[in-house]
Design an enzyme around this catalytic site. Sequence first.
Site, PDB file in Angstrom:
ATOM      1  N   ASP A  87      11.373 -72.248 -65.038  1.00 10.61           N
ATOM      2  CA  ASP A  87      10.396 -73.289 -65.373  1.00 10.61           C
ATOM      3  C   ASP A  87       9.678 -72.843 -66.643  1.00 10.61           C
ATOM      4  O   ASP A  87       8.916 -71.881 -66.634  1.00 10.61           O
ATOM      5  CB  ASP A  87       9.417 -73.473 -64.199  1.00 10.61           C
ATOM      6  CG  ASP A  87       8.390 -74.573 -64.440  1.00 10.61           C
ATOM      7  OD1 ASP A  87       8.078 -74.858 -65.612  1.00 10.61           O
ATOM      8  OD2 ASP A  87       7.886 -75.137 -63.445  1.00 10.61           O
ATOM      9  N   TYR A 124       4.297 -72.709 -59.504  1.00  3.14           N
ATOM     10  CA  TYR A 124       3.445 -73.900 -59.429  1.00  3.14           C
ATOM     11  C   TYR A 124       3.296 -74.317 -57.959  1.00  3.14           C
ATOM     12  O   TYR A 124       4.235 -74.204 -57.181  1.00  3.14           O
ATOM     13  CB  TYR A 124       4.120 -75.007 -60.256  1.00  3.14           C
ATOM     14  CG  TYR A 124       3.431 -76.329 -60.184  1.00  3.14           C
ATOM     15  CD1 TYR A 124       2.232 -76.540 -60.852  1.00  3.14           C
ATOM     16  CD2 TYR A 124       3.976 -77.381 -59.464  1.00  3.14           C
ATOM     17  CE1 TYR A 124       1.595 -77.766 -60.789  1.00  3.14           C
ATOM     18  CE2 TYR A 124       3.350 -78.609 -59.402  1.00  3.14           C
ATOM     19  CZ  TYR A 124       2.150 -78.795 -60.060  1.00  3.14           C
ATOM     20  OH  TYR A 124       1.522 -80.012 -59.996  1.00  3.14           O
ATOM     21  N   ARG A 182      18.967 -96.940 -63.779  1.00  6.52           N
ATOM     22  CA  ARG A 182      18.790 -95.734 -62.958  1.00  6.52           C
ATOM     23  C   ARG A 182      19.685 -94.596 -63.457  1.00  6.52           C
ATOM     24  O   ARG A 182      19.357 -93.421 -63.314  1.00  6.52           O
ATOM     25  CB  ARG A 182      19.057 -96.041 -61.474  1.00  6.52           C
ATOM     26  CG  ARG A 182      19.056 -94.808 -60.581  1.00  6.52           C
ATOM     27  CD  ARG A 182      18.722 -95.085 -59.118  1.00  6.52           C
ATOM     28  NE  ARG A 182      19.385 -96.248 -58.557  1.00  6.52           N
ATOM     29  CZ  ARG A 182      20.686 -96.316 -58.248  1.00  6.52           C
ATOM     30  NH1 ARG A 182      21.477 -95.289 -58.447  1.00  6.52           N
ATOM     31  NH2 ARG A 182      21.181 -97.426 -57.737  1.00  6.52           N
ATOM     32  N   LYS A 208       3.144 -82.155 -69.186  1.00  7.02           N
ATOM     33  CA  LYS A 208       2.166 -81.208 -69.727  1.00  7.02           C
ATOM     34  C   LYS A 208       2.298 -81.107 -71.248  1.00  7.02           C
ATOM     35  O   LYS A 208       1.989 -82.049 -71.929  1.00  7.02           O
ATOM     36  CB  LYS A 208       2.348 -79.852 -69.044  1.00  7.02           C
ATOM     37  CG  LYS A 208       2.470 -79.944 -67.516  1.00  7.02           C
ATOM     38  CD  LYS A 208       1.205 -80.420 -66.838  1.00  7.02           C
ATOM     39  CE  LYS A 208       1.386 -80.701 -65.351  1.00  7.02           C
ATOM     40  NZ  LYS A 208       1.969 -79.618 -64.586  1.00  7.02           N
TER      41      LYS A 208
HETATM   42  C1  LIG Z   1       2.729 -79.594 -63.478  1.00  4.37           C
HETATM   43  C2  LIG Z   1       3.787 -78.599 -63.289  1.00  4.37           C
HETATM   44  C3  LIG Z   1       4.933 -78.915 -62.551  1.00  4.37           C
HETATM   45  C4  LIG Z   1       5.110 -80.255 -61.883  1.00  4.37           C
HETATM   46  O1  LIG Z   1       5.199 -81.291 -62.815  1.00  4.37           O
HETATM   47  P1  LIG Z   1       4.826 -82.820 -62.504  1.00  4.37           P
HETATM   48  O2  LIG Z   1       5.233 -83.520 -63.755  1.00  4.37           O
HETATM   49  O3  LIG Z   1       3.368 -82.869 -62.217  1.00  4.37           O
HETATM   50  O4  LIG Z   1       5.617 -83.219 -61.311  1.00  4.37           O
HETATM   51  C5  LIG Z   1       5.904 -77.949 -62.433  1.00  4.37           C
HETATM   52  N1  LIG Z   1       5.775 -76.733 -62.994  1.00  4.37           N
HETATM   53  C6  LIG Z   1       4.680 -76.394 -63.702  1.00  4.37           C
HETATM   54  C7  LIG Z   1       4.589 -75.034 -64.300  1.00  4.37           C
HETATM   55  C8  LIG Z   1       3.647 -77.307 -63.879  1.00  4.37           C
HETATM   56  O5  LIG Z   1       2.555 -76.957 -64.568  1.00  4.37           O
END
Ligand SMILES: *Cc1c(COP(=O)(O)O)cnc(C)c1O
Length: 401
Positions: A186, A114, A61, A211
């Site tokens: 982000d 998001y 963890r 992604k």
């Molecule tokens: C998909 C996404 C998230 C969240 O990510 P997960 O891995 O699905 O939890 C956050 N920010 C952006 C811009 C995203 O496209």
Amino acid sequence: MTRKEHRASVDTRSVWAGEKEYRVHGATQVPVVHSVSYGYDDMDHWFYVATGKEEGHIYGRNTNPTVQSFEDKVKDLEGAKAATSFSTGMAAISNALATFLVPGNRVVSIKDTYGGTNKIFDEFLPKLNIDVTLCETGNHEEMEAEVRKGCDILYLETPTNPTVKITDIERMVKVAHEVGALVFVDNTFATPILQNPLDYGVDLVIHSATKFLGGHADALGGVVCSNDEELVEKIYHYREINGASLDPMAAYLLLRGMKTLHLRIKQQCESADKIARFLQQHDKVEAVFYPGLENHPNHDIAKKQMRDFGGMLSFAVKGEMDAVRQFLPRLEYANRAANLGAVETTVGPARTTSHIENTPEERAALGIPEGLVRYSVGIENVDDLIADLKQALSYINYTDN
Ligand SMILES: *Cc1c(COP(=O)(O)O)cnc(C)c1O
């Protein structure tokens, strides 16, 4: 230039960074270490590792070698001093916020984050008596004014999901730091290939590794990195206790995916630009959102802070959801799915994907038309993708009789 002074390009570092020191037995690939715990025969050594005085692993963890290798690669590509990872992108975002926020704090962000992030701002933070102010995305004057009223965290996402709006990172960092706020960005849509927010003084960069970083839609993960090691240490401490740790198998898949990140992004940018221009002149298409288009409202900012414009675009067809129902199922080379950034082209209406958490009224307020289609460009041949869009769009208003 001597060998030591030469810093390899991001292309080379995508392949090599963060891997060598984690290899064992001469293997040329980083192993997936599934072991949950690590054994010690020397009681003093065990104690020193457990208390962080000596290098090593104790329990899965907290740390894991495969996971660390992934963290090191991201850290290198972002030009950061420290990174730590999470089970998902949302875990990265929620843990990073929860590490620093206390009741009475104030967060300033944008309306277009998001969908999941937007829910944290709308639903969960207010319950903890944390004030959240969401500004019109791209309205820098409004953001500056709100930050100046007092702000603990300025949270940005650029480009945004799904209308690919751009915020001037450098400009916002300046005002945030004037009032002592931390700036989180982000960077999921841009990836470190196209944009390094730390270069503009950002305090924390966040990725949904699910992604583009992973790129193959087969592993969930999240990561944060910073030039401030103490900041990352605090987030790591919160995560190791709260338990949203990245699985070693997922870390391996993300690490493997990242070896082709630069190639994928290069192709996706090139194709996205051609597709955006094709859609723009199509008579069934109402509007196209892509920061590489000269008529995009934030094109100049994108040009300034990004090396290229990314693999994400969105477009609205004439006839809203009825038209979407007619053409979207006809696409041959696209997964209709709630994901993006993969090698396969991935499409979906924003109301079913990025903003499923929002009501139609909330989406309208966010400027997201109900018929908006998000198009994440894959690495297929771009002429095939354009031909596919062309045939699918021809089914709008098509009837058999
Ligand atoms: C998909 C996404 C998230 C969240 O990510 P997960 O891995 O699905 O939890 C956050 N920010 C952006 C811009 C995203 O496209």
